[in-house]
Design an enzyme around this catalytic site. Structure first.
Site, PDB file in Angstrom:
ATOM      1  N   TRP A 346      63.449  53.387  12.023  1.00 62.76           N
ATOM      2  CA  TRP A 346      64.228  53.416  10.806  1.00 62.76           C
ATOM      3  C   TRP A 346      64.527  51.788  10.263  1.00 62.76           C
ATOM      4  O   TRP A 346      64.934  51.771   9.364  1.00 62.76           O
ATOM      5  CB  TRP A 346      65.596  53.810  11.440  1.00 62.76           C
ATOM      6  CG  TRP A 346      66.467  53.010  12.410  1.00 62.76           C
ATOM      7  CD1 TRP A 346      66.079  52.225  13.460  1.00 62.76           C
ATOM      8  CD2 TRP A 346      67.864  52.766  12.242  1.00 62.76           C
ATOM      9  NE1 TRP A 346      67.087  51.628  13.885  1.00 62.76           N
ATOM     10  CE2 TRP A 346      68.232  51.998  13.428  1.00 62.76           C
ATOM     11  CE3 TRP A 346      68.902  53.243  11.369  1.00 62.76           C
ATOM     12  CZ2 TRP A 346      69.557  51.498  13.551  1.00 62.76           C
ATOM     13  CZ3 TRP A 346      70.156  53.174  11.674  1.00 62.76           C
ATOM     14  CH2 TRP A 346      70.260  52.075  12.863  1.00 62.76           C
ATOM     15  N   ASP A 347      64.101  50.840  10.977  1.00 64.48           N
ATOM     16  CA  ASP A 347      64.184  49.523  10.549  1.00 64.48           C
ATOM     17  C   ASP A 347      63.683  49.479   9.179  1.00 64.48           C
ATOM     18  O   ASP A 347      64.488  48.632   8.239  1.00 64.48           O
ATOM     19  CB  ASP A 347      63.400  48.493  11.228  1.00 64.48           C
ATOM     20  CG  ASP A 347      63.579  48.447  13.045  1.00 64.48           C
ATOM     21  OD1 ASP A 347      63.906  49.553  13.152  1.00 64.48           O
ATOM     22  OD2 ASP A 347      63.474  47.618  13.386  1.00 64.48           O
ATOM     23  N   GLU A 489      72.197  52.622  21.051  1.00 58.12           N
ATOM     24  CA  GLU A 489      71.258  53.119  22.247  1.00 58.12           C
ATOM     25  C   GLU A 489      72.135  53.097  23.585  1.00 58.12           C
ATOM     26  O   GLU A 489      71.219  53.364  24.599  1.00 58.12           O
ATOM     27  CB  GLU A 489      69.947  52.339  22.036  1.00 58.12           C
ATOM     28  CG  GLU A 489      69.225  52.719  20.719  1.00 58.12           C
ATOM     29  CD  GLU A 489      68.072  51.865  20.606  1.00 58.12           C
ATOM     30  OE1 GLU A 489      67.717  50.948  21.364  1.00 58.12           O
ATOM     31  OE2 GLU A 489      67.012  52.499  19.696  1.00 58.12           O
ATOM     32  N   LYS A 602      75.832  48.505  21.669  1.00 54.93           N
ATOM     33  CA  LYS A 602      74.547  47.739  21.481  1.00 54.93           C
ATOM     34  C   LYS A 602      74.534  47.166  20.174  1.00 54.93           C
ATOM     35  O   LYS A 602      74.095  45.899  19.692  1.00 54.93           O
ATOM     36  CB  LYS A 602      73.272  48.471  21.625  1.00 54.93           C
ATOM     37  CG  LYS A 602      71.998  47.613  21.675  1.00 54.93           C
ATOM     38  CD  LYS A 602      70.772  48.515  21.807  1.00 54.93           C
ATOM     39  CE  LYS A 602      69.478  47.674  21.634  1.00 54.93           C
ATOM     40  NZ  LYS A 602      68.346  48.386  21.871  1.00 54.93           N
ATOM     41  N   GLN A 603      75.059  47.990  18.908  1.00 49.20           N
ATOM     42  CA  GLN A 603      74.556  47.640  17.469  1.00 49.20           C
ATOM     43  C   GLN A 603      75.652  48.151  16.616  1.00 49.20           C
ATOM     44  O   GLN A 603      76.175  49.269  17.199  1.00 49.20           O
ATOM     45  CB  GLN A 603      73.216  47.696  17.259  1.00 49.20           C
ATOM     46  CG  GLN A 603      72.712  49.099  17.351  1.00 49.20           C
ATOM     47  CD  GLN A 603      71.123  49.184  17.427  1.00 49.20           C
ATOM     48  OE1 GLN A 603      70.692  49.084  18.391  1.00 49.20           O
ATOM     49  NE2 GLN A 603      70.546  49.263  16.144  1.00 49.20           N
TER      50      GLN A 603
END
Ligand code: BGC
Length: 777
Positions: A346-347, A489, A602-603
């Protein structure tokens, strides 16, 4: 900003180093990577070094080994040139090196390395220069200039070395080695399983004091290797020039018929070798200028040059890593290293595509076409999980392959057992991310042809998947999505991850709108899609379900629960675990299962949702979620930083916004060795452009409309950028008092602080920067 590489205060295109540091070699090889999206070569030295990671890739040439998932093979080395001076093999670890200087010119993609090598009281000056052509994707040219302060015997060995592997895995099967016309050295190989033919040609030209020598190579052959030897007597004061022309062709090239690749490759190398290095470099530089720099202009006026260097670096790497062929996509590491096996995530859609949508729509279209071509693989994945429609793979390689996430990852720190990688099964938001990107492209480009040929089908089939993926919760009387991994994640098996639920709901809404639109405006097109996708049947299902999908709402404090249980988990102080760009520190203390039970993210997850769904939530909700989630986020994924910078900028948290901006630029360029050795973090690279243009430049697509609300950092004097909107070119100039918008082409509309402004065709508008209340952050 603090970079691991030297910058020049007067030249924002320069990245260099004056010290050969064997310990940092891997990182500089990644940063100074050269490529054109078809062919990519790490910036290793021409001579071999122990600590190096010598990789060259061609997009799309995926191959697998045993039962492992497919990966991009490291291809035969066309870079290598071995020098022996009076029988001493040249190497940087041999003799004394003085005046070392290696630098990449981002503007024309040329890499230069020069130094004096002192050996046995002789001083030999070497200057290596090279580029991967932007105008002829198959072409790589390098030259070496050598001068000596005493008479020397020079022996040069150069050719093609197929004795390479991917960290141990050999993907290539030996083919023919040939010499054509007594001067063209050729190696042909095939990939093991995918059986892709690969052809490499090399031709050398040698000059002494500008006189071309008629030197025939003395051929050396070995297993998977062919090279030519040349012996030259170089007198003191004379200048030796060695030029290496090389090209690469594959059986999957879209610009050549498979049967013709050998003849074409030979014809091309002959033709190119008629040009000088400088002529071929100029041609490539013109392509860089026309195709990249002129189309994606961004100018930052500030005392500090590093932000401009970062944006130039980002634009350089995006161009150098984007395949020109829509059967391929940008890998999360581009073509810069072996990390993540050359797979696409998906980056691309969320972090890189905005750059292309706004600056080079035809490339955005290509990248989305890849997802259209991947519908077969996505349908296969959905079917194997028991769903109709298209479920896009978390990791993708060749578009029709479907899911390519490896099933196993690194070892658990507590049990020592290899950990199962669940993303391929559970990280399902990728299907929505593709739809978000398609819609953004359509909003910005109004490309009706793409919508009808590809875009609508992607969205409708994704909605089919989502509608069947929903689970009815009888007691709550709502549809839910259980057992997923969201962008964070660290939370596996999450129920009702807000990002997943909102984006899935949105996909179904968009699909409903498309069905209505087509039924009214293009019944023929509707019939065609209905025939393929059974729309009549699923449409009723969508209508029945869409308003019953559970969308986690902000609680009393305004916080959107990341999932059903996140807010009930234990809170810890994450300061010791904040990412320093290296390996996730949290795993030094906890294993994944333990992290799962903590409020540690995580993000950007909920924060990314707020960022992508601009306009759907109030500023108070954005602020409340920022206050809640930002202190819980470790940024162990580099994807996190750009989202935080943009959101902080939107919330007028200037200091935070700039800190995140700097960290985002430093992901690869910064001083941490981190994981850059496995390749660049292309999403972070795309994030640099997003932070500048979408963040500080204030560009956003809000419900299909363009919004421009700049927020210039205090330390910048001005910012200039350009975007494409509805087929017009829009130039924006921002300083601290006003911003000017100039349209080249048809008139456009944009929103600024709730008001709609219209600019007529080919005209300008100047608006004051709305004074923002300073927020103390
Ligand atoms: C991130 C993912 C990303 C992947 C590839 C992971 O560490 O968490 O969001 O897609 O890296 O860059």
């Amino acid at each position: 900003m603090k970079f691991c590489i030297e910058t020049d205060p007067k030249n924002s295109w320069y990245l260099g180093t004056r010290k050969f540091d064997p310990l940092k070699i891997d990182k500089s090889e990644t940063i100074m990577y050269q490529g054109n999206g078809y062919l990519g070569i790490r910036a290793c030295a021409e001579e071999k070094n122990l600590q190096e990671k010598r990789d060259m890739f061609v997009a799309g040439t995926f191959d697998s080994f045993d039962d492992e998932v497919t990966e991009l093979p490291n291809l035969p080395d066309i870079l290598n040139i071995k020098f022996e001076i009076d029988q001493k093999i040249f190497s940087l670890s041999n003799g004394v090196i003085k005046n070392y200087h290696k630098y990449l010119n981002l503007k024309n993609g040329e890499l230069i390395r020069q130094f004096d090598w002192i050996i046995d009281q002789k001083r030999i000056h070497f200057k290596f220069s090279r580029f991967v052509s932007m105008s002829d994707v198959h072409l790589f040219v390098s030259k070496v200039e050598v001068e000596s302060d005493s008479d020397v015997e020079v022996k040069i060995t150069s050719g093609i070395d197929g004795q390479v592997s991917n960290s141990g895995t050999q993907h290539l099967v030996e083919g023919d080695r040939r010499l054509y016309d007594g001067k063209i050295i050729q190696l042909r190989e095939r990939t093991q399983r995918s059986n892709i033919e690969l052809i490499f040609n090399v031709l050398h030209k040698i000059y002494v004091d500008e006189v071309l020598l008629n030197s025939k190579p003395h051929i050396q052959m070995d297993r998977q290797k062919i090279a030519g030897d040349y012996q030259i007597k170089l007198l003191r004061g004379q200048k030796l020039l060695f030029v290496k022309y090389a090209n690469v062709y594959t059986g999957i090239d879209s610009d050549v018929e498979e049967d013709d690749i050998c003849d074409t490759s030979i014809g091309d190398i002959k033709q190119h070798s008629l040009g000088t290095y400088a002529e071929l470099l100029n041609k490539s530089a013109r392509a860089w200028d026309l195709n990249v720099w002129q189309r994606s202009l961004v100018k930052i006026a500030a005392a500090d040059i590093t932000p401009q260097v970062a944006i130039n670096f980002a634009r350089y790497q995006l161009a150098a890593n984007t395949p020109p062929d829509s059967r391929m996509n940008i890998a999360s590491k581009g073509l810069t290293g072996e990390g993540y096996k050359g797979h696409t995530f998906w980056d691309t859609e969320i972090f890189m595509l905005p750059y292309f949508i706004f600056t080079m729509p035809e490339i955005a279209r290509n990248l989305l076409r890849y997802r259209y071509l991947g519908l077969g693989g996505a349908r296969k994945k959905a079917k194997s999980n028991g769903y109709p429609g298209a479920q896009f793979p978390w990791e993708a390689a060749w578009p029709t392959d479907g899911e390519t996430t490896p099933p196993w990852g690194s070892a658990d720190i507590v049990t020592g057992e290899p950990m199962k990688v669940l993303s391929g099964f559970l990280e399902q938001h990728i299907t929505s991310d593709v739809v978000i990107a398609v819609m953004e492209y359509l909003y910005a480009s109004e490309d009706q042809r793409f919508a009808k040929e590809m875009g609508y089908e992607i969205i409708l089939d994704a909605a089919k998947f989502w509608a069947s993926r929903l689970e009815w919760n009888l007691s709550q009387k709502r549809f839910e999505i259980d057992n997923v991994i969201g962008p964070d994640e660290y939370k596996e098996h999450a129920n009702n991850n807000a990002f997943t639920n909102y984006t899935a709901h949105w996909c179904i809404q968009k699909a409903i709108e498309i069905v209505k639109l087509l039924r009214n405006s293009d019944p023929e097109m509707y019939d065609e899609l209905n025939f393929k996708l059974d729309l009549d049947e699923v449409y009723q299902d969508w209508l029945a379900k869409v308003d019953l999908i559970y969308l986690p709402r902000p609680n009393e404090e305004g916080v959107i629960p990341q999932d059903d249980t996140y807010l009930t988990k234990k809170k810890i102080n994450i300061t010791p675990y904040l990412s320093d760009g290296g390996h996730a520190k949290i795993f030094k203390k906890y294993n994944l299962q333990q992290v799962d039970n903590l409020q540690v993210t995580k993000q950007a997850d909920v924060l990314l949702l707020l960022n992508l769904f601009e306009g759907h939530f109030t500023q108070a909700v954005e602020q409340a979620n920022w206050d809640y989630y930002e202190p819980k986020t470790t940024h162990d994924s580099s994807l996190s930083l750009s989202t935080h910078a943009i959101l902080a900028s939107d919330l007028h948290l200037q200091t935070k916004a700039y800190q995140y901006f700097e960290q985002g630029c430093e992901v690869d360029l910064g001083t941490n060795i981190g994981k850059t050795t496995q390749g660049l973090h292309m999403a972070a690279v795309g994030g640099i452009w997003k932070m500048v243009v979408l963040g500080f430049g204030g560009v956003r697509i809000v419900d299909g409309k363009l919004r421009i609300e700049p927020n210039l950092p205090d330390t910048w004097d001005s910012l200039q950028y350009q975007i494409n909107w509805h087929k017009s070119l829009v130039k924006v100039f921002v300083d601290h008092d006003t911003f000017k918008v100039e349209v080249m082409g048809n008139g456009i509309e944009f929103i600024n602080h709730g008001k709609i402004y219209r600019i007529a065709a080919n005209s300008k508008l100047e608006l004051p920067i709305e004074i923002q209340v300073e927020v103390n952050d």
